[in-house]
Design an enzyme around this catalytic site. Structure first.
Site, PDB file in Angstrom:
ATOM      1  N   SER A   9       0.831  -1.204   0.000  1.00 37.31           N
ATOM      2  CA  SER A   9       0.000   0.000   0.000  1.00 37.31           C
ATOM      3  C   SER A   9       0.871   1.261   0.000  1.00 37.31           C
ATOM      4  O   SER A   9       1.647   1.486  -0.929  1.00 37.31           O
ATOM      5  CB  SER A   9      -0.944  -0.047   1.208  1.00 37.31           C
ATOM      6  OG  SER A   9      -1.973   0.896   1.102  1.00 37.31           O
ATOM      7  N   HIS A  18      -7.522  -5.797   0.025  1.00 39.26           N
ATOM      8  CA  HIS A  18      -6.346  -4.929   0.080  1.00 39.26           C
ATOM      9  C   HIS A  18      -5.224  -5.582   0.882  1.00 39.26           C
ATOM     10  O   HIS A  18      -4.047  -5.307   0.641  1.00 39.26           O
ATOM     11  CB  HIS A  18      -6.728  -3.583   0.704  1.00 39.26           C
ATOM     12  CG  HIS A  18      -5.624  -2.580   0.708  1.00 39.26           C
ATOM     13  ND1 HIS A  18      -4.929  -2.238  -0.423  1.00 39.26           N
ATOM     14  CD2 HIS A  18      -5.075  -1.838   1.717  1.00 39.26           C
ATOM     15  CE1 HIS A  18      -4.014  -1.326  -0.141  1.00 39.26           C
ATOM     16  NE2 HIS A  18      -4.078  -1.075   1.156  1.00 39.26           N
ATOM     17  N   ASP A  28      -9.783  -5.406  -4.248  1.00 38.08           N
ATOM     18  CA  ASP A  28      -9.160  -4.416  -3.359  1.00 38.08           C
ATOM     19  C   ASP A  28     -10.053  -3.182  -3.334  1.00 38.08           C
ATOM     20  O   ASP A  28     -10.166  -2.467  -4.329  1.00 38.08           O
ATOM     21  CB  ASP A  28      -7.763  -4.074  -3.873  1.00 38.08           C
ATOM     22  CG  ASP A  28      -6.958  -3.231  -2.891  1.00 38.08           C
ATOM     23  OD1 ASP A  28      -7.567  -2.436  -2.160  1.00 38.08           O
ATOM     24  OD2 ASP A  28      -5.728  -3.361  -2.886  1.00 38.08           O
TER      25      ASP A  28
END
Length: 276
Positions: free
Chosen positions: A97, A256, A227
Site C-alpha cells: 500500500s 487490500h 481491493d
C-alpha cells in the site's frame, strides 16, 4: 529495541531478524500501520534462512512522532540512512500500500544499487487520485472523507476501516477476524495523529509514474481484484505495465490485505520470486 538516530534527531525503530548472514529482504508497511503488519512474512522468510528487516515509518509505531516531514521524500531518505547503517546490499525490497509507494519512490530516487528485486503488494502507485489524466483514480472527496472521519472520531474510524474494506470483512460470507481488526486498530492508534493525517495526502496525491519507469530490476506486483482501498484498475494493472521488468499476479477475490488474509499464498509467491 533497536533505533537509528536520523539526520534530524528523530529515531527510527526497526526489526532485524533471522540469519545475520542471510540474503536480505526489507519490508515497508502501509498506512497507518507499523512493521508489525509484516510479521507473518518476516517469520516465514527468516525460517527459510533470510535476514529480514522492517522499520516503523517516522511518526508510526515505535519511531519518533515528528511534527514535520510526513511525506515521501523524507520517508525514503530515512530508509537510505537505515540501509546504509545496516549494510543492505543485493537485497529484495517489499512494500504494501503506502509502503509500496515508499519502495517505488526509494528506487526511483536512490536507485537500485542496493537491490536486485522488488515486490509491490496492493501498492498505491502510480497514482491513487483521479485526475484528467488518471480517470481510473479515486475522487478527492474519498480522501477528504478520511480526513473528516479522523477529525470527528479517529478511534472509531480506525475500527471501521479494518472491520470493513481493508481486509474485505464487509463482503458476504467473509470470515471476520476480531484479532486482525484489533491489531490494525492498535497499530493505527500508535501512529501520531499528525503523521496519519498528513500521510493521507501523501499516499493519495503522490505521482509515482516516473519512478516506476526508472526501476531497472524485476518487480513482482501482487494485487487483489477485490481491493476496495487501492483499486487494481488504478494501481496494480497500470504499475505492471509501466515497470520495465514488471510481473503481475492477480489474487482472485483478494482484498487490500492479501498478505494478512492469503498468508500462505503470498509467502509462497514471495519465496519463489526471491529465489528465482
Amino acid at each position: 529495541m533497536p533505533h537509528l538516530k536520523l539526520r534530524d534527531g528523530a529515531e527510527l525503530f526497526y526489526k532485524d531478524w533471522g540469519n545475520p548472514n542471510g540474503a536480505i529482504v526489507t519490508f515497508s508497511h502501509g498506512w497507518p500501520l507499523s512493521s508489525d503488519n509484516w510479521e507473518n512474512q518476516m517469520v516465514f522468510l527468516a525460517d527459510h534462512g533470510f535476514r529480514v528487516i522492517a522499520h516503523d515509518r517516522r511518526g508510526h509505531g515505535r519511531s519518533t512522532q515528528t511534527w514535520d516531514g510526513n511525506n515521501m521524500e523524507t520517508f525514503v531518505d530515512d530508509l537510505e540512512e537505515l540501509f546504509e547503517h545496516l549494510g543492505v546490499k543485493n537485497a529484495v525490497m517489499v512494500g504494501h500500500s503506502h509502503g509500496g509507494g515508499e519502495v517505488t519512490r526509494y528506487l526511483g530516487k536512490h536507485s537500485t544499487k542496493r537491490f536486485k528485486k522488488a515486490v509491490l503488494v496492493g501498492a498505491v502507485p502510480p497514482l491513487m487520485l483521479k485526475t484528467d489524466l488518471n480517470a481510473e483514480g479515486l475522487d478527492k472527496s474519498v480522501f477528504d472523507s478520511f480526513r473528516q472521519a479522523m477529525h470527528k472520531d479517529r478511534a472509531q474510524f480506525f475500527l471501521d476501516v479494518p472491520s470493513g474494506p481493508f481486509f474485505g470483512f464487509n463482503r458476504p460470507g467473509a470470515q471476520k477476524s476480531e484479532g486482525q481488526i484489533r491489531s490494525w486498530w492498535q497499530q493505527g492508534m500508535n501512529t501520531s495523529f499528525k503523521s496519519a493525517y498528513d500521510s493521507i495526502k501523501d499516499f493519495s496525491e503522490t505521482d509515482f509514474t516516473e519512478d516506476l519507469k526508472k526501476i531497472n530490476i524485476p518487480v513482482l506486483v501482487l494485487h487483489g481484484d477485490d481491493d476496495q482501498v487501492v483499486p487494481i484498475q488504478a494501481a496494480g494493472l497500470k504499475s505492471a505495465k509501466l515497470l520495465p521488468q514488471g510481473k503481475l499476479k492477480i489474487y482472485k477475490g483478494g482484498s487490500h490485505a492479501i498478505h494478512n488474509i492469503n498468508v500462505d499464498d503470498v509467502n509462497k509467491d514471495l519465496l519463489e520470486f526471491i529465489k528465482a
